[in-house]
Design a protein around this motif. Structure first.
Motif, short mmCIF file in Angstrom:
data_model
loop_
_atom_site.label_atom_id
_atom_site.label_comp_id
_atom_site.label_asym_id
_atom_site.label_seq_id
_atom_site.Cartn_x
_atom_site.Cartn_y
_atom_site.Cartn_z
N GLY A 176 0.81 -1.21 0.00
CA GLY A 176 0.00 0.00 0.00
C GLY A 176 0.84 1.26 0.00
O GLY A 176 1.92 1.32 -0.62
N GLU A 177 0.37 2.27 0.72
CA GLU A 177 1.11 3.51 0.86
C GLU A 177 2.43 3.25 1.60
O GLU A 177 2.55 2.30 2.37
N VAL A 178 3.41 4.11 1.38
CA VAL A 178 4.71 3.92 2.01
C VAL A 178 4.56 3.85 3.53
O VAL A 178 5.18 2.99 4.19
N GLU A 179 3.76 4.73 4.10
CA GLU A 179 3.58 4.71 5.56
C GLU A 179 2.98 3.39 6.02
O GLU A 179 3.39 2.83 7.05
N ALA A 180 2.02 2.89 5.26
CA ALA A 180 1.40 1.60 5.62
C ALA A 180 2.43 0.48 5.56
O ALA A 180 2.48 -0.39 6.44
N ASN A 181 3.25 0.49 4.53
CA ASN A 181 4.26 -0.55 4.38
C ASN A 181 5.31 -0.48 5.48
O ASN A 181 5.78 -1.50 5.99
N ASP A 182 5.68 0.75 5.87
CA ASP A 182 6.62 0.91 6.97
C ASP A 182 6.04 0.34 8.27
O ASP A 182 6.75 -0.30 9.05
N ARG A 183 4.76 0.57 8.48
CA ARG A 183 4.11 0.04 9.68
C ARG A 183 4.10 -1.49 9.65
O ARG A 183 4.27 -2.14 10.68
N LEU A 184 3.84 -2.04 8.46
CA LEU A 184 3.81 -3.50 8.33
C LEU A 184 5.17 -4.09 8.70
O LEU A 184 5.25 -5.07 9.45
N VAL A 185 6.24 -3.50 8.19
CA VAL A 185 7.57 -3.99 8.50
C VAL A 185 7.86 -3.89 9.99
O VAL A 185 8.38 -4.82 10.62
N ALA A 186 7.49 -2.75 10.59
CA ALA A 186 7.74 -2.56 12.01
C ALA A 186 6.93 -3.56 12.84
O ALA A 186 7.44 -4.15 13.80
#
Length: 369
Positions: free
Chosen positions: A340-350
């Motif tokens: 999804g959005e970059v912020e969403a993907n960053d949250r997924l990784v975290a």
């Protein structure tokens, strides 16, 4: 209680579950819906304008032949318009294929797990599903699928890239399989995620349609084109099959807005490719970050990632939801997360790091994050 006479075979059929809707905010910030493989980008400006120009005429029925869109698709792939069949998304296209080929006592064969709507559509057609398990690497087992063909088999589905695992079959593998399938059995190659497939030696469904008289291809405008809310897909099929599909199609099933949006999207494919490339790059970034964190996941060629978590699936989905990430869990098997959005993907990784730290990994993590 009811006295209505309903089909008893539907009692065992689960309803299709749409990806969980996301509230706009959670306690710690926005919530991101990564559960439905939607494109995070809005419609291209030229497409939005094309739709807006038609709004004053929505009191009229659409062109049932969808001549403009059918012509554009035919020109795009170098086929005859008689080979193009439209439907309300590729789901309806697959439903048409099933109802045109199979009925009571017939079998529809596909890998499992694959797109969850397949068994529902088979039952609705009155036919029976034959599920062939994926390999340990979450890929189609084409040898096992060939061995599962019987004199009752009427339709075979190859979802490539496969939803929800993101895995693919190569052109050589698919050709070898098609050479083993009797010529009177239809094979549909469901290429809903074709734009994201960068696999070396990836098959091209339309080329196989040209080579084999029993091959059809299913495409959609929902994924790469970002038109999921407007519902339009199509098949490229041998003419006798295409004619049969039109007989079972929903009349006026593709609206005027959908036809115009899809046509405009085909005219803007160079602009669209910029977005596709960005999503592919983001997929690589996310998978790279997860791999660096110790995760060992199947390589995906879709716009999503598969976490085969087994019995840990439900617990993982709950933790991700607390982090504002909604994913699609398949209890006891795994979960699928859309890019999804970059912020969403960053949250997924975290959040995946928290899963690993808590040991909620289905045995997939080699090194704790």
């Amino acid at each position: 209680m009811t006295d209505l006479r309903l089909r008893p075979d539907l009692d065992a059929l689960p309803s299709y579950r749409q990806g969980k809707a996301a509230p706009t905010e959670a306690a710690d910030g926005p919530v991101f819906k990564l559960s439905s493989n939607e494109n995070p980008y809005p419609a291209l400006p030229s497409v939005a304008t094309a739709i807006a120009d038609l709004l004053s005429g929505i009191n009229r029925y659409p062109d049932s032949s969808a001549a403009d869109l059918s012509g554009a698709i035919a020109a795009r792939y170098g086929v005859d318009t008689s080979n193009v069949v439209l439907g309300s998304g590729s789901v309806e296209i697959v439903s048409q294929l099933m109802r045109a080929t199979a009925g009571p006592g017939d079998e529809v064969l596909f890998a499992w797990r694959s797109f969850e709507a397949y068994p529902m559509l088979v039952r609705a057609a009155g036919a029976e599903s034959v599920h062939v398990p994926l390999t340990a690497e979450h890929r189609h087992d084409l040898d096992a699928m060939a061995a599962a063909i019987t004199d009752r088999t009427r339709l075979i589905i190859v979802c490539n890239p496969n939803n929800p695992t993101g895995t693919t079959v190569s052109n050589a593998e698919l050709v070898r399989f098609l050479d083993r399938v009797p010529s009177d059995i239809v094979v549909v190659i469901d290429e809903a995620y074709q734009h994201f497939n960068e696999q070396e030696d990836a098959p091209t469904g339309v080329e196989l349609f040209r080579r084999y008289p029993n091959v059809a291809v299913a495409h959609t405008f929902s994924k790469a084109y970002g038109l999921a809310g407007i519902r339009v897909g199509y098949a490229i099929a041998p003419e006798p099959l295409a004619q049969a599909m039109r007989k079972v199609a929903l009349p006026f099933g593709v609206t005027s807005l959908a036809q115009r949006a899809a046509t405009a999207s085909l005219e803007a494919e160079a602009e669209l490719q910029v977005r596709v490339d960005a999503l592919i790059a983001e997929r690589a970034r996310v998978l790279g970050a997860l791999t660096a964190g110790g995760w060992r996941l199947p390589e995906s060629q879709g716009n999503f990632i598969w976490f085969p978590l087994g019995d840990d699936t439900a617990a993982a989905a709950e933790i991700l939801e607390r982090h504002g990430i909604l994913v699609r869990p398949f209890p006891g098997e795994g979960l699928r997360a859309t890019i999804g959005e970059v912020e969403a993907n960053d949250r997924l990784v975290a959040a995946a790091g928290e899963l690993a730290a808590a040991g909620i990994t289905g045995g997939l993590v080699a090194v704790a994050v």
